[in-house]
Structure formats: structure tokens, C-alpha cells
Design a protein around this motif. Structure first.
Motif, PDB file in Angstrom:
ATOM      1  N   ASN B 110      34.611  -3.514 -46.874  1.00 55.00           N
ATOM      2  CA  ASN B 110      34.426  -2.679 -48.065  1.00 55.00           C
ATOM      3  C   ASN B 110      34.147  -1.228 -47.688  1.00 55.00           C
ATOM      4  OD1 ASN B 110      34.899  -4.328 -50.221  1.00 55.00           O
ATOM      5  ND2 ASN B 110      32.739  -4.718 -50.719  1.00 55.00           N
ATOM      6  N   ILE B 111      33.355  -1.043 -46.640  1.00 51.95           N
ATOM      7  CA  ILE B 111      33.041   0.320 -46.186  1.00 51.95           C
ATOM      8  C   ILE B 111      34.323   1.015 -45.725  1.00 51.95           C
ATOM      9  CG2 ILE B 111      31.871   1.655 -44.378  1.00 51.95           C
ATOM     10  CD1 ILE B 111      29.593  -0.451 -44.513  1.00 51.95           C
ATOM     11  N   LYS B 112      35.113   0.313 -44.950  1.00 50.28           N
ATOM     12  CA  LYS B 112      36.366   0.904 -44.438  1.00 50.28           C
ATOM     13  C   LYS B 112      37.293   1.295 -45.598  1.00 50.28           C
ATOM     14  CE  LYS B 112      40.122  -0.078 -41.163  1.00 50.28           C
ATOM     15  NZ  LYS B 112      40.058   1.180 -40.460  1.00 50.28           N
ATOM     16  N   LYS B 113      37.377   0.403 -46.585  1.00 60.41           N
ATOM     17  CA  LYS B 113      38.268   0.640 -47.725  1.00 60.41           C
ATOM     18  C   LYS B 113      37.847   1.877 -48.528  1.00 60.41           C
ATOM     19  CE  LYS B 113      39.056  -1.639 -52.096  1.00 60.41           C
ATOM     20  NZ  LYS B 113      38.609  -2.790 -52.875  1.00 60.41           N
ATOM     21  N   ASN B 114      36.550   2.142 -48.585  1.00 66.85           N
ATOM     22  CA  ASN B 114      36.050   3.196 -49.471  1.00 66.85           C
ATOM     23  C   ASN B 114      35.778   4.535 -48.782  1.00 66.85           C
ATOM     24  OD1 ASN B 114      35.575   2.165 -52.351  1.00 66.85           O
ATOM     25  ND2 ASN B 114      34.837   0.474 -51.094  1.00 66.85           N
ATOM     26  N   THR B 115      36.019   4.602 -47.473  1.00 68.32           N
ATOM     27  CA  THR B 115      35.754   5.864 -46.767  1.00 68.32           C
ATOM     28  C   THR B 115      37.045   6.391 -46.138  1.00 68.32           C
ATOM     29  OG1 THR B 115      35.102   4.569 -44.823  1.00 68.32           O
ATOM     30  CG2 THR B 115      33.340   5.367 -46.243  1.00 68.32           C
ATOM     31  N   ASP B 116      37.047   7.696 -45.848  1.00 68.13           N
ATOM     32  CA  ASP B 116      38.211   8.295 -45.193  1.00 68.13           C
ATOM     33  C   ASP B 116      38.097   8.193 -43.680  1.00 68.13           C
ATOM     34  OD1 ASP B 116      39.565   9.247 -47.582  1.00 68.13           O
ATOM     35  OD2 ASP B 116      37.842  10.587 -47.796  1.00 68.13           O
ATOM     36  N   ASP B 117      36.870   8.128 -43.208  1.00 69.32           N
ATOM     37  CA  ASP B 117      36.658   8.017 -41.767  1.00 69.32           C
ATOM     38  C   ASP B 117      35.442   7.121 -41.515  1.00 69.32           C
ATOM     39  OD1 ASP B 117      37.437   8.810 -39.118  1.00 69.32           O
ATOM     40  OD2 ASP B 117      35.571   9.957 -39.041  1.00 69.32           O
ATOM     41  N   LEU B 118      35.588   6.200 -40.579  1.00 66.82           N
ATOM     42  CA  LEU B 118      34.495   5.271 -40.267  1.00 66.82           C
ATOM     43  C   LEU B 118      34.367   5.144 -38.757  1.00 66.82           C
ATOM     44  CD1 LEU B 118      32.425   2.987 -40.879  1.00 66.82           C
ATOM     45  CD2 LEU B 118      34.365   1.415 -41.043  1.00 66.82           C
ATOM     46  N   LYS B 119      33.139   5.362 -38.277  1.00 69.13           N
ATOM     47  CA  LYS B 119      32.894   5.221 -36.844  1.00 69.13           C
ATOM     48  C   LYS B 119      31.692   4.299 -36.659  1.00 69.13           C
ATOM     49  CE  LYS B 119      31.898   8.089 -32.843  1.00 69.13           C
ATOM     50  NZ  LYS B 119      31.103   9.242 -32.494  1.00 69.13           N
ATOM     51  N   ILE B 120      31.823   3.311 -35.779  1.00 73.51           N
ATOM     52  CA  ILE B 120      30.723   2.381 -35.535  1.00 73.51           C
ATOM     53  C   ILE B 120      30.371   2.416 -34.046  1.00 73.51           C
ATOM     54  CG2 ILE B 120      29.946  -0.028 -35.672  1.00 73.51           C
ATOM     55  CD1 ILE B 120      32.130  -0.442 -37.850  1.00 73.51           C
ATOM     56  N   ASP B 121      29.142   2.820 -33.746  1.00 78.32           N
ATOM     57  CA  ASP B 121      28.641   2.780 -32.371  1.00 78.32           C
ATOM     58  C   ASP B 121      27.578   1.690 -32.313  1.00 78.32           C
ATOM     59  OD1 ASP B 121      30.073   5.000 -31.293  1.00 78.32           O
ATOM     60  OD2 ASP B 121      28.774   6.294 -32.501  1.00 78.32           O
ATOM     61  N   THR B 122      27.771   0.738 -31.433  1.00 79.51           N
ATOM     62  CA  THR B 122      26.808  -0.355 -31.392  1.00 79.51           C
ATOM     63  C   THR B 122      26.496  -0.748 -29.946  1.00 79.51           C
ATOM     64  OG1 THR B 122      26.284  -2.538 -32.305  1.00 79.51           O
ATOM     65  CG2 THR B 122      28.562  -2.202 -31.568  1.00 79.51           C
ATOM     66  N   LYS B 123      25.237  -1.112 -29.730  1.00 79.33           N
ATOM     67  CA  LYS B 123      24.824  -1.555 -28.392  1.00 79.33           C
ATOM     68  C   LYS B 123      23.959  -2.805 -28.577  1.00 79.33           C
ATOM     69  CE  LYS B 123      23.203   0.310 -24.041  1.00 79.33           C
ATOM     70  NZ  LYS B 123      22.580   1.415 -23.328  1.00 79.33           N
ATOM     71  N   ILE B 124      24.362  -3.872 -27.921  1.00 81.58           N
ATOM     72  CA  ILE B 124      23.647  -5.140 -28.070  1.00 81.58           C
ATOM     73  C   ILE B 124      22.171  -4.987 -27.686  1.00 81.58           C
ATOM     74  CG2 ILE B 124      23.547  -7.567 -27.320  1.00 81.58           C
ATOM     75  CD1 ILE B 124      25.990  -6.798 -29.029  1.00 81.58           C
ATOM     76  N   GLY B 125      21.295  -5.440 -28.574  1.00 76.11           N
ATOM     77  CA  GLY B 125      19.861  -5.394 -28.318  1.00 76.11           C
ATOM     78  C   GLY B 125      19.230  -4.033 -28.565  1.00 76.11           C
ATOM     79  N   VAL B 126      20.027  -3.060 -28.950  1.00 72.85           N
ATOM     80  CA  VAL B 126      19.501  -1.699 -29.186  1.00 72.85           C
ATOM     81  C   VAL B 126      19.667  -1.298 -30.647  1.00 72.85           C
ATOM     82  CG1 VAL B 126      19.676   0.743 -28.562  1.00 72.85           C
ATOM     83  CG2 VAL B 126      19.958  -1.022 -26.802  1.00 72.85           C
ATOM     84  N   GLY B 127      20.897  -1.343 -31.112  1.00 76.08           N
ATOM     85  CA  GLY B 127      21.104  -0.992 -32.517  1.00 76.08           C
ATOM     86  C   GLY B 127      22.520  -0.541 -32.806  1.00 76.08           C
ATOM     87  N   THR B 128      22.729  -0.154 -34.064  1.00 75.72           N
ATOM     88  CA  THR B 128      24.057   0.232 -34.532  1.00 75.72           C
ATOM     89  C   THR B 128      23.963   1.517 -35.342  1.00 75.72           C
ATOM     90  OG1 THR B 128      24.725  -2.101 -34.657  1.00 75.72           O
ATOM     91  CG2 THR B 128      26.038  -0.533 -35.939  1.00 75.72           C
ATOM     92  N   THR B 129      24.926   2.402 -35.124  1.00 78.25           N
ATOM     93  CA  THR B 129      25.031   3.609 -35.950  1.00 78.25           C
ATOM     94  C   THR B 129      26.398   3.618 -36.625  1.00 78.25           C
ATOM     95  OG1 THR B 129      23.550   4.854 -34.510  1.00 78.25           O
ATOM     96  CG2 THR B 129      24.993   6.135 -35.954  1.00 78.25           C
ATOM     97  N   VAL B 130      26.374   3.641 -37.946  1.00 81.13           N
ATOM     98  CA  VAL B 130      27.612   3.669 -38.724  1.00 81.13           C
ATOM     99  C   VAL B 130      27.742   5.059 -39.343  1.00 81.13           C
ATOM    100  CG1 VAL B 130      28.834   2.669 -40.697  1.00 81.13           C
ATOM    101  CG2 VAL B 130      27.430   1.205 -39.239  1.00 81.13           C
ATOM    102  N   THR B 131      28.822   5.750 -39.025  1.00 80.93           N
ATOM    103  CA  THR B 131      29.059   7.092 -39.567  1.00 80.93           C
ATOM    104  C   THR B 131      30.258   7.036 -40.507  1.00 80.93           C
ATOM    105  OG1 THR B 131      28.230   8.045 -37.511  1.00 80.93           O
ATOM    106  CG2 THR B 131      29.453   9.517 -38.981  1.00 80.93           C
ATOM    107  N   MET B 132      30.015   7.413 -41.762  1.00 80.24           N
ATOM    108  CA  MET B 132      31.052   7.301 -42.798  1.00 80.24           C
ATOM    109  C   MET B 132      31.293   8.676 -43.414  1.00 80.24           C
ATOM    110  SD  MET B 132      29.249   4.026 -44.637  1.00 80.24           S
ATOM    111  CE  MET B 132      27.650   4.804 -44.499  1.00 80.24           C
ATOM    112  N   THR B 133      32.559   9.016 -43.606  1.00 76.30           N
ATOM    113  CA  THR B 133      32.888  10.306 -44.211  1.00 76.30           C
ATOM    114  C   THR B 133      33.803  10.092 -45.410  1.00 76.30           C
ATOM    115  OG1 THR B 133      32.779  11.341 -42.038  1.00 76.30           O
ATOM    116  CG2 THR B 133      33.834  12.614 -43.792  1.00 76.30           C
ATOM    117  N   VAL B 134      33.458  10.763 -46.501  1.00 73.29           N
ATOM    118  CA  VAL B 134      34.330  10.791 -47.682  1.00 73.29           C
ATOM    119  C   VAL B 134      34.697  12.244 -47.924  1.00 73.29           C
ATOM    120  CG1 VAL B 134      34.433  10.446 -50.187  1.00 73.29           C
ATOM    121  CG2 VAL B 134      33.352   8.716 -48.744  1.00 73.29           C
TER     122      VAL B 134
END
Lengths: 114, 137
Positions: B110-134
Motif C-alpha cells: 500500500n505504501i509503494k502504491k501511494n508514494t512516488d518514491d520509497l526507500k527502505i533501509d533495514t538492519k536485522i536486530g537494529v531497526g528499519t527506516t522507511v523514507t517516502m516521498t509524494v
């Protein structure tokens, strides 16, 4: 179909925001899965659901849903009603099952979302 | 304009408040309703994902005349397989999350469908950063 007409058909009780007497419901979508609700264009659509919590209200807020038909005799708490008022959402409470509510609305001419 | 919100682990009572606040701001700014809906649906899905899966985090939203950039950064388990997570219907949600009406495996799609740009940075056991641009134009 007007909101009050739907309430009458399902023997419902209106709570939440004041009824917009001019609002026309054209379509319905029945789901307890809120991520599914967020997938579609919900213009002029009533959500039929048995999910009764704050997330139902938040999802409707994000999806621009103005009318919820809450089945299975679920009772929204004051937090939910406050969120409904804040976001101009009318809740119709009904003791009927989701299947029965869907059948009544379909029989009365409300269209499926797809 | 810049806004920051906190995310609390498992707090489904308040989950959605950040998205709600952003929606009100975008309405006040007179942003086109289609772009408002795309923005808040994507942000709401990301907010719910973080509440459901992470241990806490932050939401940063930047709005200018051209675009809305939303960064949802969490401390959490990370996403082991992003390709799987992007598939509709794939979910690792707990029974508690499913009881709230989520866990259908539609969040990231759903996030991908609704944004113009999507970037996901993730590291196991550390966390996730989702950057979305409209983009607004």
C-alpha cells in the motif's frame, strides 16, 4: 441512499457525527481487515464491519469514509465516538450480522465496491 | 515545514495520531485531496507497521511547495527479506496486531502504491527506516 434510510433498513442506531442529510451512499465494502480498506477509493462508500476499536475510526479517517455500519451488536466506546465526531464520521450500530447487513444493503440497491 | 512525532511500541490506542495531525495540516495548507489521501494512507501504514513490529521510533515529515517527505525510523527487529515483505499477503504480524484489524500483508505494498518514491533501509536486530516521498506537482 441517504444515511437515515440505511439506518432504518438495518434497525440501526446513529451515533458519532451529526448526520449529513444530503450525503449519498452509493457503494458498500464489508471488511474487518483495515489494510484492505486502505487499498481502495472509498468515495460515497459505507464500511460494513464488526471491528470495533480506535483503529476502525483512524482507518476511516485516512480513507475518507464518512459512514460506518457496525454490525454484530458491537458497541463503540466514548473514545471511538469522540474520534467519529472529530472526523465527521457517522456510525450506524446494528444488532444484525455482517452477512445480513450486506444482503439488506445489496437488496436495496447499494452497489459493491467491485 | 518540519514535524516530528514519537512512536510507542504496541500503543494501538494512540496509533494514527501522527497521520491524523499531518492530514489536518495538509488540509489547512490547501493541498489537493488526492495527494492528501496518498500521503496519509502511506504514512498511516508505516506508522502502524512501526507500532506493530518495532520497539519505538520517530516520524519526521517535511513539507514544501513541491513535495512531502516522510521518514519513519524505528528501533526494532528489522525486515529479514524485503522482497517477501513487499508481496501482497505476506505478514509476520502477531495475533494481537491481527485483532486490531491489521496484518493482512498489505502495508508495504500500500505504501509503494501511494508514494512516488520509497526507500527502505533495514538492519536485522537494529531497526528499519522507511523514507517516502509524494510529489505535489
Amino acid at each position: 441512499m441517504k444515511i437515515r434510510e440505511i439506518a432504518q433498513l438495518v434497525d440501526g442506531v446513529l451515533v458519532g457525527a451529526p448526520v449529513d442529510e444530503f450525503y449519498e451512499v452509493e457503494k458498500a465494502f464489508a471488511s474487518d481487515l483495515m489494510s484492505d480498506v486502505l487499498r481502495f477509493n472509498m468515495d460515497q462508500t459505507v464500511l460494513i464491519t464488526g471491528l470495533c476499536n480506535n483503529q476502525t475510526m483512524r482507518t476511516c479517517e485516512m480513507a475518507d469514509i464518512r459512514v460506518i455500519l457496525m454490525g454484530r451488536d458491537k458497541q463503540p466506546d466514548q473514545d471511538m465516538i469522540d474520534l467519529a465526531v472529530e472526523n465527521d464520521i457517522v456510525i450506524i450500530k446494528s444488532r444484525y450480522s455482517i452477512f445480513k447487513l450486506s444482503g439488506i444493503l445489496y437488496g436495496a440497491g447499494i452497489q459493491p465496491l467491485y | 515545514m518540519h514535524y516530528t512525532f514519537k512512536i510507542e511500541r504496541g500503543n494501538f490506542t494512540d496509533a494514527g495520531q501522527a497521520s491524523s495531525s499531518v492530514k489536518r495540516t495538509l488540509k489547512q495548507l490547501g493541498v489537493d485531496p488526492v495527494n492528501i489521501k496518498r500521503t496519509v494512507v502511506a504514512l498511516f501504514e508505516a506508522e502502524i507497521n512501526a507500532v506493530a513490529h518495532a520497539y519505538g521510533g520517530t516520524i519526521d515529515v517535511d513539507i514544501d511547495g513541491e513535495k512531502i517527505v516522510m521518514v519513519v525510523a524505528d528501533e526494532g527487529p528489522g525486515i529479514p527479506n524485503i522482497d517477501l515483505a513487499m508481496q501482497e499477503g505476506w505478514s509476520t504480524a502477531s495475533p494481537q496486531v491481527r485483532e486490531m484489524g491489521y496484518g493482512a500483508g498489505m502495508g508495504l505494498p500500500n505504501i509503494k502504491k501511494n508514494t512516488d518514491d520509497l526507500k527502505i533501509d533495514t538492519k536485522i536486530g537494529v531497526g528499519t527506516t522507511v523514507t517516502m516521498t509524494v510529489y505535489l506537482t
